[in-house]
Scaffold this active site. Structure first.
Site, PDB file in Angstrom:
ATOM      1  N   CYS A   1      -5.597  -3.171   2.732  1.00  0.00           N
ATOM      2  CA  CYS A   1      -5.303  -2.992   4.154  1.00  0.00           C
ATOM      3  C   CYS A   1      -6.532  -3.106   5.064  1.00  0.00           C
ATOM      4  O   CYS A   1      -6.949  -4.207   5.383  1.00  0.00           O
ATOM      5  CB  CYS A   1      -4.556  -1.676   4.360  1.00  0.00           C
ATOM      6  SG  CYS A   1      -3.600  -1.718   5.890  1.00  0.00           S
TER       7      CYS A   1
ATOM      8  N   GLU B   1       0.853  -1.187   0.000  1.00  0.00           N
ATOM      9  CA  GLU B   1       0.000   0.000   0.000  1.00  0.00           C
ATOM     10  C   GLU B   1       0.899   1.252   0.000  1.00  0.00           C
ATOM     11  O   GLU B   1       1.945   1.284   0.639  1.00  0.00           O
ATOM     12  CB  GLU B   1      -0.867   0.000   1.268  1.00  0.00           C
ATOM     13  CG  GLU B   1      -1.856   1.163   1.328  1.00  0.00           C
ATOM     14  CD  GLU B   1      -2.769   1.112   2.555  1.00  0.00           C
ATOM     15  OE1 GLU B   1      -2.359   0.548   3.595  1.00  0.00           O
ATOM     16  OE2 GLU B   1      -3.891   1.636   2.473  1.00  0.00           O
TER      17      GLU B   1
ATOM     18  N   LYS C   1      -9.940   1.489  -2.454  1.00  0.00           N
ATOM     19  CA  LYS C   1     -10.138   1.022  -1.065  1.00  0.00           C
ATOM     20  C   LYS C   1     -11.580   1.271  -0.639  1.00  0.00           C
ATOM     21  O   LYS C   1     -12.092   2.395  -0.752  1.00  0.00           O
ATOM     22  CB  LYS C   1      -9.169   1.768  -0.145  1.00  0.00           C
ATOM     23  CG  LYS C   1      -9.054   1.198   1.254  1.00  0.00           C
ATOM     24  CD  LYS C   1      -7.930   1.918   2.001  1.00  0.00           C
ATOM     25  CE  LYS C   1      -7.566   1.275   3.304  1.00  0.00           C
ATOM     26  NZ  LYS C   1      -6.364   1.875   3.902  1.00  0.00           N
TER      27      LYS C   1
HETATM   28  N1  LIG Z   1      -3.591   1.427   5.962  1.00  0.00           N
HETATM   29  C1  LIG Z   1      -4.501   0.837   6.681  1.00  0.00           C
HETATM   30  O1  LIG Z   1      -5.627   0.664   6.275  1.00  0.00           O
HETATM   31  C2  LIG Z   1      -4.050   0.397   8.039  1.00  0.00           C
HETATM   32  C3  LIG Z   1      -4.949  -0.625   8.673  1.00  0.00           C
HETATM   33  C4  LIG Z   1      -4.539  -0.949  10.048  1.00  0.00           C
HETATM   34  O2  LIG Z   1      -3.437  -0.668  10.490  1.00  0.00           O
HETATM   35  C5  LIG Z   1      -5.519  -1.646  10.894  1.00  0.00           C
HETATM   36  O3  LIG Z   1      -5.246  -1.811  12.097  1.00  0.00           O
HETATM   37  O4  LIG Z   1      -6.579  -2.048  10.399  1.00  0.00           O
END
Ligand SMILES: NC(=O)CCC(=O)C(=O)O
Length: 276
Positions: free
Chosen positions: A155, A44, A114
């Site tokens: 993520c 990412e 996303k």
């Molecule tokens: N970049 C993200 O979306 C981080 C996601 C993350 O750290 C989490 O705990 O969920």
């Protein structure tokens, strides 16, 4: 249909210099190819530091922009399927955290925005609000690697079991999540969430983090490939590293036949119980 996909995850160091990030990514993709990779994936926000104050500055249009150009060329030169991590996209005056996928001819074959924005607040630890700048996507996106259906998430999307379940129902055997978990949630949740999504849906899960950096938003690292049994096949540490595994699709078929949960679901009951 392909039976085995040699898959490389590029856990690369990311800094503030966009050009350096692109050059580093191109070099590491070529290194992965030398290791025999057919499918390569980046993390990412691989062209910029990760933070709401960077999204405007580093945003590009897709597919016309320096980051898209590098990804297309790298996929073509190395003849690999390339999941180009994510970078901030600007489209119709809105900003997105977007993952692009390129085929071995350098053609853009998928684009995923996303869907669940990373808005969390853990007092004294981490507060982050992607939605201050970004808009969420609203489509599931899959692509095909020689007959194998692959689904995309980014993520925080990994936390949402519904997304992974819908991909399984669409026929995916592999899910890929460019990611950048943090130093608070990463140690306790990153591996666990990947294993949960893999075992619930009986598919391979790949998650690719940037390497650990020293300031700003600090990424947890620990990129990972997990099997449909929920087994961690390979896991990175925190530094820049390429990890690789042969994803054997027969393993998906085997576990789905041997533990047939998707045919045993009581979908005749769930709605009725929910309404009671
Ligand atoms: N970049 C993200 O979306 C981080 C996601 C993350 O750290 C989490 O705990 O969920």
């Amino acid at each position: 249909m392909m039976k085995i996909i040699r898959t490389s995850l590029v856990q690369m160091q990311v800094g503030a210099d966009r050009l350096k990030n692109l050059e580093n990514a191109a070099k590491l993709i070529a290194d992965a190819k030398k290791l025999g990779a057919q499918l390569v994936a980046l993390p990412e926000c691989f062209n910029s530091p990760y933070g709401t104050n960077f999204f405007h500055e580093y945003a590009e249009t897709i597919p016309n922009g320096p980051t898209s150009n590098m990804l297309s060329e790298a996929a073509r030169e190395n003849s690999v399927y390339l999941v180009g991590g994510t970078f901030p996209e600007i489209e119709n005056n809105k900003y997105y955290n977007t993952c692009t996928v390129w085929n071995p001819h350098g053609k853009l074959i998928a684009k995923f925005k996303k869907m669940h924005l990373f808005d969390i607040d853990i007092p004294g630890k981490i507060t982050f609000k992607e939605s201050d700048i970004l808009s969420p996507g609203s489509d599931l996106v899959t692509f095909d690697v020689e007959g194998v259906k692959v689904g995309l998430g980014i993520c925080y999307d990994l936390r949402f079991e519904e997304l992974a379940k819908l991909y399984r129902l669409q026929g995916c055997k592999v899910l890929i999540f460019p990611a950048a978990f943090n130093m608070t949630t990463g140690p306790i949740h990153f591996e666990l969430l990947q294993r949960a999504r893999a075992v619930d849906n009986q598919l391979f899960v790949c998650a690719i983090s940037p390497a650990r950096n020293e300031s700003g938003y600090i990424a947890w690292g620990h990129s990972q490939i997990t099997s449909p049994w929920g087994k961690v096949m390979v896991q990175a540490k925190d530094k820049e590293e390429i990890i690789q595994a042969d994803i054997d699709l027969t393993e998906c078929d085997d576990v789905r036949r041997q533990i047939p949960i998707f045919y045993q679901r009581r979908i005749d009951l769930y709605d009725t119980i929910k309404k009671k």
